[in-house]
Scaffold this active site. Structure first.
Site, PDB file in Angstrom:
ATOM      1  N   TYR B 161       0.876  -1.184   0.000  1.00 42.93           N
ATOM      2  CA  TYR B 161       0.000   0.000   0.000  1.00 42.93           C
ATOM      3  C   TYR B 161       0.909   1.228   0.000  1.00 42.93           C
ATOM      4  O   TYR B 161       1.703   1.417   0.923  1.00 42.93           O
ATOM      5  CB  TYR B 161      -0.859  -0.056   1.266  1.00 42.93           C
ATOM      6  N   CYS B 162       0.818   2.057  -1.050  1.00 44.57           N
ATOM      7  CA  CYS B 162       1.770   3.165  -1.211  1.00 44.57           C
ATOM      8  C   CYS B 162       1.063   4.507  -1.113  1.00 44.57           C
ATOM      9  O   CYS B 162       0.485   4.986  -2.095  1.00 44.57           O
ATOM     10  CB  CYS B 162       2.484   3.053  -2.561  1.00 44.57           C
ATOM     11  N   SER B 170       1.434  12.328   8.037  1.00 41.14           N
ATOM     12  CA  SER B 170       0.116  12.693   8.559  1.00 41.14           C
ATOM     13  C   SER B 170      -0.648  13.514   7.531  1.00 41.14           C
ATOM     14  O   SER B 170      -1.857  13.385   7.374  1.00 41.14           O
ATOM     15  CB  SER B 170       0.265  13.540   9.824  1.00 41.14           C
ATOM     16  N   ASN B 277      -9.663   2.463   6.976  1.00 40.35           N
ATOM     17  CA  ASN B 277     -10.614   2.154   8.059  1.00 40.35           C
ATOM     18  C   ASN B 277     -10.475   0.700   8.483  1.00 40.35           C
ATOM     19  O   ASN B 277     -10.326   0.387   9.658  1.00 40.35           O
ATOM     20  CB  ASN B 277     -12.065   2.400   7.616  1.00 40.35           C
ATOM     21  N   GLU B 401      -0.471   4.102   9.929  1.00 38.75           N
ATOM     22  CA  GLU B 401      -1.908   4.108   9.640  1.00 38.75           C
ATOM     23  C   GLU B 401      -2.609   5.199  10.433  1.00 38.75           C
ATOM     24  O   GLU B 401      -3.616   4.981  11.074  1.00 38.75           O
ATOM     25  CB  GLU B 401      -2.532   2.718   9.868  1.00 38.75           C
TER      26      GLU B 401
END
Lengths: 254, 421
Positions: B161-162, B170, B277, B401
């Site tokens: 996941y990039c 952030s 999520n 995350e």
């Protein structure tokens, strides 16, 4: 081709749990304790499912005797590949005194009812270590038995079983129908896969009572007392062979 | 119970021979008797317990014996993850028609929590891989789903996941990697930082700028390893998460077909956040599993270790500490599972709940694991004991995350505006 395999599965306290004896010494604590399928029963189910995958048998039926909770165990068998389940309801006092004699009578009645030609069981359960159910079932049905199997091969209407015995390995050939009990090295059971667990929900589990099979559940065995094994005592070190001999004589061993 | 002793002795002998070189003998947590209050199977359906059981068994037999070896030798355990994929753990929430297991969010949380007791680092990577597979399944068209999902679900191919870049963590929406349209190709230029699996994985889900500034200018592209112009930085040396490589992912005039775009132009940021999520729930679940393992290890240690003539389990102070740890664990688990339920039911509070659950659980569970290390005394600091690896592995869950510090109070944070209403 053999039609139907009956596999017995027993719900026992999980092998890794630390067992505690009840304070009144009538048994071991089972409430809130983790239970799972007897490891030798897992091996039995795995063997039956493999036979089905090799198309040597048509249907695998998983059977368990006990209260409502044994349905979990049957579901695990279904998730591993069994086609359907039979739950023989035994609860209360009957369940407390349930032993190989009653279970073998139930299995014998079911084998006749389901027209099974092969029964695979675990060699023994890890809670009572009886190692009797397979043998008694075979006797009641007057079928040959191949116990402690580490290898099982179906050859036409005969079954070749390699047995692990004290002297080594014994190979025997048995005429079907036959009872086989699974030993440790028969196979390594598969993990149930998530899709199979979901499919297992749709597989049927039939309910019945021992009375429906005409089985008398009275026990001929009464458990008087359950105790922990004695604590291991410290050993004594001796300096010479003479010391050893005299100590053994003192202890009355020689 | 002679047979049980023989069976468990044989299992332990196998463990001994596998872990002999690393001496990691002290982490067989998955099968102990568990006090009802912290039992992770409480409140689950029968089917969920079955899923959990498979995950615990897999963690105990296939992961726990190797977790130290993978950590110390920085091994990406491809074969073990593929075995897990065969059981259905490669695409937990992906639709079955493209090879997924079709589980609910709560099912997946239960599964990752259980797997994490075997190795938190590997399970965390698997959760990221699952997130990517879900994104392609949910936002891809049928061609894209059919092209990528089956291989991802079987873990024939691995995904990364990039989103993060050297200049945007952030502040993800300020990312700079550009994707300029040239005919039926996007030409990518830029770099991504801290990419889990980067360099060893096959499928990269890349958020890049196709339009103007801000989130609305971002699209999501699937880039395959081997595409000319795609290269990788050096493998980072990390405090934990050593069973998964982390590298920068570099795009230099990297040409990607327009057909590889998930959804429409400008939808990329939305896709990224939706993926996160579920990703947050699963990372939090990994923390919970690690904390569960550490509590059981600590309890066992307290029975064995004696000081002042008594086992540590007789110390009132330590009993209180263990009770606190158990309380934090149950609170974390409840938050995470509630967030999972909210997400799968598409409730209006789902997104903030996922963020809160991630914030709470990752912090609390790190505290639990750290306390567990403390209660092991000097032994807790040795690599022979699993507790230090759990501490190192889940520390980063508080960072990635979406960092804990900005979730509820920082700029661009989602829940703050709702609280102010």
């Amino acid at each position: 081709m053999t039609a139907r395999v009956l596999v017995g599965v027993k719900r026992v306290i999980d092998y890794a749990v630390k067992i505690r004896v009840k304070p009144d010494n009538t048994g071991v604590v089972t409430d809130g304790v983790k239970h799972s399928m007897n490891p030798f029963c897992e091996i039995a189910v795995e063997e039956a499912v493999r036979l089905k995958e090799k198309k040597l048998v048509q249907e695998v039926v998983a059977v368990s005797c006990g209260p409502q909770q044994v349905q979990e165990t049957i579901r695990t068998a279904l998730a591993m590949g069994a086609d359907r389940g039979i739950h023989v309801e035994v609860s209360g006092k009957d369940y407390d005194s349930l032993g190989p004699l009653q279970v073998s009578k139930i299995l014998a009645a079911l084998a006749k009812k389901e027209e099974a030609s092969l029964i695979i069981l675990g060699k023994q359960a890890i809670d009572d270590d009886c190692n009797q159910t397979g043998q008694m079932t075979a006797a009641l049905l007057d079928w040959p038995q191949g116990t402690f199997a580490s290898e099982l091969v179906i050859e036409g209407d005969k079954v070749k079983v390699v047995r692990e015995i004290d002297g080594g390995l014994e190979t025997i050939k048995l005429n079907m129908p036959v009872v086989v009990t699974a030993d440790l090295r028969l196979n390594t059971p598969r993990y149930a896969t998530l899709p199979n667990i979901m499919k297992a929900k749709k597989k049927k589990i039939a309910n019945m009572k021992p009375g429906d099979l005409g089985v008398d559940m009275t026990s001929r065995v009464e458990v008087l007392r359950v105790d922990e094994p004695p604590q291991r005592q410290a050993g004594v070190k001796v300096e010479s062979v003479e010391d050893l001999v005299s100590k053994l004589k003192e202890a009355g061993r020689i | 119970m002679a047979a049980a002793a023989t069976l468990s002795r044989l299992v332990r002998l196998r463990l001994y021979s596998i872990s002999r070189n690393n001496g990691l003998l002290f982490n067989r947590v998955q099968r102990r008797g568990i006090a009802a209050c912290i039992d992770p199977s409480v409140g689950l359906s029968d089917e969920q317990r079955e899923f959990q059981k498979v995950a615990f068994d897999f963690a105990a037999n296939e992961m726990a014996p190797h977790m130290a070896h993978w950590d110390q030798n920085e091994i990406f355990p491809v074969e073990t993850m593929r075995k897990a994929a065969q059981l259905g753990f490669g695409g937990t929430c992906v639709h079955p028609d493209v090879g997924g297991s079709g589980l609910s969010r709560l099912d997946a949380s239960v599964v990752f929590e259980a797997l994490s007791t075997g190795c938190a680092s590997t399970t965390a990577y698997m959760s990221i891989h699952n997130m990517c597979a879900w994104m392609i399944d949910t936002f891809g068209n049928n061609e894209q789903r059919g092209k990528y999902c089956p291989d991802l679900c079987s873990m024939e191919k691995f995904a990364s996941y990039c989103l993060t870049e050297p200049g945007s963590g952030s502040d993800a929406a300020s990312l700079l990697t550009s994707a300029k349209l040239q005919g039926d190709l996007y030409v990518l230029n830029g770099s991504k930082a801290f990419i889990s699996g980067g360099g060893d994985t096959d499928v990269y889900v890349v958020m890049c700028r196709t339009g103007g500034k801000g989130p609305k200018g971002i699209s999501c592209l699937v880039v395959e390893k081997g595409t000319p112009g795609l290269s990788f930085g050096k493998k980072e040396k990390k405090v934990g998460w050593n069973s998964q490589p982390t590298r920068a992912v570099i795009f230099e005039d990297c040409k990607v077909p327009v057909a590889n775009r998930l959804g429409i132009e400008g939808q990329g940021f939305n896709i990224a956040m939706k993926g996160l999520n579920g990703g947050r729930i699963n990372i939090a679940s990994c923390s919970v599993g690690a904390a569960q393992a550490c509590i059981q290890l600590t309890r066992d240690h307290m029975h064995v270790r004696k000081q002042f003539g008594e086992p540590l389990s007789n110390s009132q102070f330590l009993q209180f500490k263990l009770a606190e740890m158990a309380t934090r664990l149950v609170a974390s688990r409840l938050m995470v599972r509630q967030a999972a339920l909210a997400l799968q039911e598409d409730r209006p509070d789902a997104v903030p709940l996922c963020s809160m659950a991630k914030l709470f659980a990752t912090d609390e569970c790190f505290t639990i694991c750290n306390q567990a290390l403390q209660m092991h005394g000097g032994y807790g600091y040795l690599k022979d004991y699993a507790v230090q690896q759990f501490v190192r592995d889940i520390r980063v869950h508080q960072i990635l995350e979406a960092p804990s510090t900005t979730l509820l109070g920082g700029r661009g944070a989602e829940p703050v505006s709702r609280l102010q209403e």
